[in-house]
Design a protein around this motif. Structure first.
Motif, mmCIF file in Angstrom:
data_model
loop_
_atom_site.group_PDB
_atom_site.id
_atom_site.type_symbol
_atom_site.label_atom_id
_atom_site.label_comp_id
_atom_site.label_asym_id
_atom_site.label_seq_id
_atom_site.Cartn_x
_atom_site.Cartn_y
_atom_site.Cartn_z
ATOM 1 N N HIS A 1 0.802 -1.197 0.000
ATOM 2 C CA HIS A 1 0.000 0.000 0.000
ATOM 3 C C HIS A 1 0.845 1.261 0.000
ATOM 4 O O HIS A 1 0.314 2.350 -0.106
ATOM 5 N N HIS A 2 2.147 1.090 0.145
ATOM 6 C CA HIS A 2 3.082 2.217 0.114
ATOM 7 C C HIS A 2 4.235 1.863 -0.824
ATOM 8 O O HIS A 2 5.389 1.788 -0.392
ATOM 9 N N PRO A 3 3.947 1.662 -2.100
ATOM 10 C CA PRO A 3 5.007 1.212 -3.020
ATOM 11 C C PRO A 3 6.170 2.184 -3.147
ATOM 12 O O PRO A 3 7.283 1.771 -3.466
ATOM 13 N N GLU A 4 5.933 3.465 -2.859
ATOM 14 C CA GLU A 4 7.009 4.446 -2.977
ATOM 15 C C GLU A 4 8.178 4.149 -2.037
ATOM 16 O O GLU A 4 9.296 4.580 -2.277
ATOM 17 N N LEU A 5 7.922 3.363 -1.002
ATOM 18 C CA LEU A 5 8.999 3.005 -0.073
ATOM 19 C C LEU A 5 10.074 2.160 -0.755
ATOM 20 O O LEU A 5 11.216 2.129 -0.302
ATOM 21 N N LEU B 1 12.329 -3.880 -8.234
ATOM 22 C CA LEU B 1 12.978 -3.491 -9.493
ATOM 23 C C LEU B 1 12.048 -2.659 -10.371
ATOM 24 O O LEU B 1 12.460 -1.652 -10.957
ATOM 25 N N TYR B 2 10.790 -3.075 -10.462
ATOM 26 C CA TYR B 2 9.819 -2.342 -11.286
ATOM 27 C C TYR B 2 9.603 -0.933 -10.738
ATOM 28 O O TYR B 2 9.661 0.050 -11.485
ATOM 29 N N ILE B 3 9.346 -0.824 -9.454
ATOM 30 C CA ILE B 3 9.055 0.475 -8.846
ATOM 31 C C ILE B 3 10.254 1.409 -8.978
ATOM 32 O O ILE B 3 10.115 2.587 -9.317
ATOM 33 N N ARG B 4 11.445 0.882 -8.750
ATOM 34 C CA ARG B 4 12.647 1.706 -8.851
ATOM 35 C C ARG B 4 12.926 2.166 -10.280
ATOM 36 O O ARG B 4 13.553 3.197 -10.481
ATOM 37 N N ALA B 5 12.456 1.405 -11.248
ATOM 38 C CA ALA B 5 12.682 1.769 -12.654
ATOM 39 C C ALA B 5 11.718 2.860 -13.134
ATOM 40 O O ALA B 5 11.958 3.475 -14.175
ATOM 41 N N GLN B 6 10.666 3.110 -12.381
ATOM 42 C CA GLN B 6 9.674 4.097 -12.785
ATOM 43 C C GLN B 6 10.112 5.500 -12.355
ATOM 44 O O GLN B 6 10.581 5.692 -11.242
ATOM 45 N N GLU B 7 9.930 6.458 -13.264
ATOM 46 C CA GLU B 7 10.300 7.832 -12.929
ATOM 47 C C GLU B 7 9.222 8.505 -12.085
ATOM 48 O O GLU B 7 9.527 9.313 -11.216
ATOM 49 N N SER B 8 7.986 8.167 -12.343
ATOM 50 C CA SER B 8 6.905 8.783 -11.582
ATOM 51 C C SER B 8 6.518 7.898 -10.400
ATOM 52 O O SER B 8 6.939 6.743 -10.304
ATOM 53 N N HIS C 1 -2.790 0.635 -7.045
ATOM 54 C CA HIS C 1 -3.693 0.184 -8.111
ATOM 55 C C HIS C 1 -2.962 0.021 -9.445
ATOM 56 O O HIS C 1 -3.320 -0.819 -10.259
ATOM 57 N N ALA C 2 -1.905 0.806 -9.659
ATOM 58 C CA ALA C 2 -1.116 0.656 -10.881
ATOM 59 C C ALA C 2 -0.354 -0.669 -10.873
ATOM 60 O O ALA C 2 -0.230 -1.334 -11.907
ATOM 61 N N LEU C 3 0.149 -1.059 -9.710
ATOM 62 C CA LEU C 3 0.842 -2.349 -9.598
ATOM 63 C C LEU C 3 -0.129 -3.495 -9.841
ATOM 64 O O LEU C 3 0.192 -4.462 -10.531
ATOM 65 N N LEU C 4 -1.309 -3.389 -9.246
ATOM 66 C CA LEU C 4 -2.323 -4.436 -9.441
ATOM 67 C C LEU C 4 -2.703 -4.527 -10.917
ATOM 68 O O LEU C 4 -2.871 -5.627 -11.456
#
Length: 126
Positions: free
Chosen positions: A1-5, A31-38, A43-46
């Protein structure tokens, strides 16, 4: 619920060594989250993994766990989980090492095995 972490906290290096579906998924998420600039939202992960086994696992986790309202609590929970992962892997490696040595006389151990065994004894004394 806090993917930005995932952008703020490093995953344990040992995560790649764990051969479970959950560990592989956690590493994929990092890896996916770290590769994203925004900023990546839950819900985007889901949506990204919708219709896959990973998506079903993520959906299950998202619905089962009540997210903390405060970022500091979410951060602590993530850090605690990552520490537990590292501890369990270390324990698993130790058990595998001890099983490998089981029943062997000390005289048959090579230098590296002796060093590891000595380190175990030293760590237990602490």
């Amino acid at each position: 619920h806090h993917p930005e972490l995932a952008k703020e906290i490093d995953p344990p290096k040992s995560l790649a060594e764990i051969e479970t579906t959950e560990a592989r998924l956690l590493l994929k998420l990092f890896l996916y989250i770290r590769a994203q600039e925004s900023r990546v939202l839950t819900h985007a992960l889901l949506g990204r993994w919708h219709g896959t086994e990973e998506g079903a696992t993520l959906n299950h986790c998202a619905n089962r766990h009540e997210p903390p309202k405060q970022d500091s609590i979410a951060r602590k929970e993530l850090v605690d989980i990552l520490v537990k992962i590292e501890e369990r892997l270390a324990e698993q490696k130790l058990n595998q090492f001890l099983a490998k040595l089981h029943g062997r006389p000390l005289s048959e151990l090579n230098e590296e095995e002796r060093k590891q065994l000595k380190a175990i004894g030293t760590n237990k004394k602490k």
